[in-house]
Design an enzyme around this catalytic site. Structure first.
Site, short mmCIF file in Angstrom:
data_model
loop_
_atom_site.label_atom_id
_atom_site.label_comp_id
_atom_site.label_asym_id
_atom_site.label_seq_id
_atom_site.Cartn_x
_atom_site.Cartn_y
_atom_site.Cartn_z
CB CYS A 210 41.62 6.05 -22.30
SG CYS A 210 42.50 7.60 -22.44
NE ARG B 131 36.82 3.49 -20.16
CZ ARG B 131 36.56 3.53 -18.87
NH1 ARG B 131 35.37 3.20 -18.43
NH2 ARG B 131 37.49 3.86 -18.01
CD1 TRP C 153 37.81 12.89 -23.19
CD2 TRP C 153 39.24 13.03 -21.48
NE1 TRP C 153 37.56 14.06 -22.52
CE2 TRP C 153 38.41 14.17 -21.46
CE3 TRP C 153 40.23 12.90 -20.50
CZ2 TRP C 153 38.54 15.17 -20.51
CZ3 TRP C 153 40.34 13.92 -19.55
CH2 TRP C 153 39.50 15.03 -19.56
CG ASN D 243 41.71 4.65 -18.62
OD1 ASN D 243 41.67 5.87 -18.62
ND2 ASN D 243 40.79 3.90 -18.05
N GLY D 244 44.68 6.61 -17.93
CA GLY D 244 45.04 7.20 -16.63
C GLY D 244 46.08 8.29 -16.81
CD GLU E 55 21.04 16.60 -15.04
OE1 GLU E 55 22.05 17.07 -14.49
OE2 GLU E 55 21.11 15.67 -15.88
CE LYS F 90 22.40 15.75 -19.23
NZ LYS F 90 22.64 15.31 -17.89
CD GLU G 43 26.20 16.64 -20.34
OE1 GLU G 43 27.33 16.25 -20.09
OE2 GLU G 43 25.19 16.24 -19.73
CG HIS H 268 19.08 38.39 -5.43
ND1 HIS H 268 18.97 39.44 -4.56
CD2 HIS H 268 18.10 37.53 -5.09
CE1 HIS H 268 17.98 39.22 -3.70
NE2 HIS H 268 17.44 38.05 -4.01
CE LYS I 283 27.41 7.59 -19.04
NZ LYS I 283 26.38 8.62 -18.94
O1 M6R Z 1 29.74 8.45 -13.29
P1 M6R Z 1 29.42 9.63 -12.41
O2 M6R Z 1 27.97 9.70 -12.10
O3 M6R Z 1 30.27 9.72 -11.20
O4 M6R Z 1 29.76 10.88 -13.32
C1 M6R Z 1 29.66 12.17 -12.83
C2 M6R Z 1 29.73 13.18 -13.95
O5 M6R Z 1 30.94 13.07 -14.64
C3 M6R Z 1 28.58 13.03 -14.95
O6 M6R Z 1 27.34 13.10 -14.31
C4 M6R Z 1 28.65 14.11 -16.03
O7 M6R Z 1 28.42 15.37 -15.47
C5 M6R Z 1 27.68 13.83 -17.17
N1 M6R Z 1 28.28 14.14 -18.42
C6 M6R Z 1 26.44 14.63 -17.08
O8 M6R Z 1 25.56 14.39 -18.12
#
Ligand code: M6R
Length: 615
Positions: free
Chosen positions: A2, A27, A75, A101-102, A488, A492, A495, A511, A610
């Site tokens: 947030c 955020r 969020w 926020n929290g 990774e 990508k 998401e 497997h 984020k």
């Molecule tokens: O800020 P951080 O690197 O700790 O964040 C970790 C994950 O939340 C972050 O990498 C998330 O998986 C991204 N959306 C990946 O693209």
């Protein structure tokens, strides 16, 4: 997760808050709201949707005048995203207004207590409980707002960054933090409040970052008082000069932040090794490692904790540290590590990796390791972030602000820092020969140029994206150093395009996952020349004989995979241990272009935010 923005000063607060919220939308972006004091009364406008929806709504709803105000982009945690659950929330008397926020974990018991005293609630949020708790304390104890906030927060379990003001005393805003970031921008007789400094960069470069368990009372013409929430002691404010520029947080002509950040990687990697990789002197200089070399050399093992993409960088680092520095490494999801009663000793070194430096699970894992006596080293991107401050030592990634929710340049710069660390350690241990060490320095120094070259395949990758954008599933395969890159790549894609994707070590395919392969399954295989090439070629043959569609990520000049695959994307040759820095690039571009073609909101994918400052 947030975003919070506030303003107190002589200017119109509305445009500052709206622009600030747009910068903080990474955020959270499922609802937004604003509260202004217009000189006579409190004006609130809030809505489900984005800040742009809030602008449209507030146009009709409020006068938009006033030099005191707070705004929020949400969020959702408690309560679905709708107009009522949006922040700000107002207390029952209509006097106090809050943004938060929290998560207030004990909100249900607090709510019950307040209901028994006659309070009513409009929303499902924990935040509305908090503002009424503050109001209740203020009335019962007959104290000022600052004191009421302090007493109320001492009854709260959870995490928060809050900003609250009283419409009867609008020359004062009270803010507090525990577990969620909060910065104060200090102008000339004006104050800005924000979750990070981006909303006030064009007004001031002077900022105070509140520490956990601190609160600040900010008064127009009178300044700031910072206190510890628990014991009321006064804190001397430390004013930092921000190094950040406005251009760094703008799209600079790119359609999306993600694309800009993908293209920034040559510079980000260079910035990350600048001053550390000294090839001509054949040394690596990293103060955080140097100063604590004994801890590293005496460590029984290195434990790496992280989440998401940062966890993938940790997995790459496991291969690199073990290969180069010959030190045992374990990589853990921070969220699992913190709750599984792990065995940690004073002889462990824990490396926490986090772009934002605010990820709640990673932060908790650090605290746990510290409490057991482990030495904790942070690899963060955001300077001054909670993780950067909580760790015993660390190394920043210098990627610059990463705003797209999908992490790109954070990943490659994390690998860069971790590679430098592994090489430094390898040298100190005598685990690497001087010629091999020099060769690594040379190759690492050339990586930015090679990333630039890899980026030139974008038009070709776009064509591949067009051919596979309607797929429902996708497999990513890699081996060795490139197995984490497969994970990774899959992350990508899922998401930002919402296409189901899985990453696997190529040899694991037989497997189980091989059962999924048919003519509709695109399989992205990382098949670079070094690193089990022949074995990966065999895996490609297995896929081909089951009619799977193969997209190979290959070394320039490859012949074998080219013959078998439906498409190949070439990357320049490098050392096997450095290859993740290159193989990642086409996977980022592929996901990006598929998501754009599908019309998805690339920078703000659904349900995500984020920085994940809640559990
Ligand atoms: O800020 P951080 O690197 O700790 O964040 C970790 C994950 O939340 C972050 O990498 C998330 O998986 C991204 N959306 C990946 O693209």
């Amino acid at each position: 997760m947030c975003g919070i923005v506030g303003y107190l000063g002589p200017r119109e607060a509305y445009p500052i808050i709206i622009e600030g919220l747009k910068r903080l939308e990474y955020r959270g972006y499922d609802s937004a709201g604003i509260a202004l004091f217009d000189g006579n009364d409190l004006k609130v406008s809030k809505t489900k949707g984005k800040v742009a929806d809030l602008e449209a709504r507030s146009e009709k709803e409020i006068t938009k005048h006033g030099s005191v105000g707070i705004g929020h982009t949400r969020w959702a945690t408690h309560g679905v995203p709708n107009d009522v659950n949006s922040h700000p929330h107002i207390s029952n008397s209509g006097e106090l207004v809050i943004i938060h926020n929290g998560i207030i974990e004990n909100y249900e018991s607090l709510k019950k207590e307040l209901i028994s005293r006659g309070y009513t609630f409009q929303s499902d949020t924990d935040t509305e409980v908090l503002v009424n708790l503050i109001e209740d304390v203020k009335k019962q104890e007959k104290v000022k707002l600052g004191k009421a906030v302090q007493i109320a927060l001492n009854q709260v379990i959870g995490a928060y960054a809050i900003a609250v003001f009283d419409k009867n005393k609008p020359e004062e805003i009270v803010i507090a933090r525990l577990g969620s970031p909060l910065a104060i921008g200090i102008g000339e007789d004006e104050f800005f409040i924000a979750s990070d400094a981006s909303p006030f960069l064009e007004y001031t470069k002077d900022a105070i970052y509140l520490e956990d368990e601190e609160m600040a009372i900010i008064r127009f013409h009178k300044g700031i008082k910072i206190r510890k929430i628990k014991d009321d002691s006064l804190v001397d404010p430390y004013i930092q000069k921000l190094q950040l520029n406005l251009e760094e947080i703008e799209k600079s002509g790119y359609d999306h932040f993600m694309l800009k950040e993908i293209h920034e990687q040559p510079k980000a990697i260079t910035d990350t090794y600048r001053g550390r990789l000294l090839r001509h002197e054949a040394i690596i200089k990293m103060a955080g490692v140097e100063d604590n070399m004994k801890k590293f050399l005496n460590a029984d093992r290195i434990i790496i904790v992280a989440c998401g993409t940062s966890w993938h960088a940790g997995l790459v680092a496991e291969y690199i540290f073990e290969d180069l520095a010959r030190v045992p490494v374990e990589v853990e999801y921070a969220s699992e590590f913190r709750y599984r009663n792990p065995i940690i000793t004073e002889k462990d070194v824990l490396i926490a990796i986090s772009q934002s430096g605010e990820t709640a699970d990673t932060l908790a894992a650090i605290k746990l390791a510290k409490s057991k006596g482990a030495f904790v080293f942070g690899v963060c991107n955001v300077v001054g972030s909670s993780i950067a401050r909580e760790t015993d030592a660390g190394a920043y990634t210098h990627a610059g602000p990463e705003i797209g929710v999908a992490s790109t340049k954070a990943f490659t710069t994390q690998i860069t820092v971790l590679t430098l660390m592994a090489l430094r350690l390898a040298r100190a241990k005598g685990a690497i020969s001087s010629s091999d060490f020099r060769n690594h320095l040379l190759e690492l120094e050339m990586i930015p140029k090679k990333v630039e070259e890899s980026l030139k395949s974008e038009a070709h990758i776009k064509m591949i994206a067009d051919a596979y954008k309607d797929s429902h599933n996708c497999l990513y395969l890699g081996r060795g150093f490139n197995f984490p890159v497969a994970l990774e790549g899959a992350l990508k894609l899922k998401e930002i395009s919402y296409i189901h994707a899985e990453g696997y070590p190529a040899a694991e395919m037989k497997h189980g996952p091989i059962a999924l392969i048919d003519e509709n399954m695109p399989v992205i295989v990382i098949a670079t020349k070094k690193g089990h090439y022949e074995k990966v070629v065999s895996n490609i043959q297995e896929i081909k004989s089951r009619k799977g569609k193969i997209i190979g990520i290959v070394t320039q000049g490859d012949v074998q995979v080219k013959e078998l695959a439906d498409h190949v994307i070439e990357i320049p040759e490098t050392l096997e241990s450095l290859s993740p820095l290159l193989t990642t690039i086409p996977l980022q571009l592929l996901s990006y272009h598929i998501a754009v073609m599908l019309g998805k909101n690339v920078d703000q994918p659904r349900n995500l935010a984020k920085s994940v400052t809640v559990e």
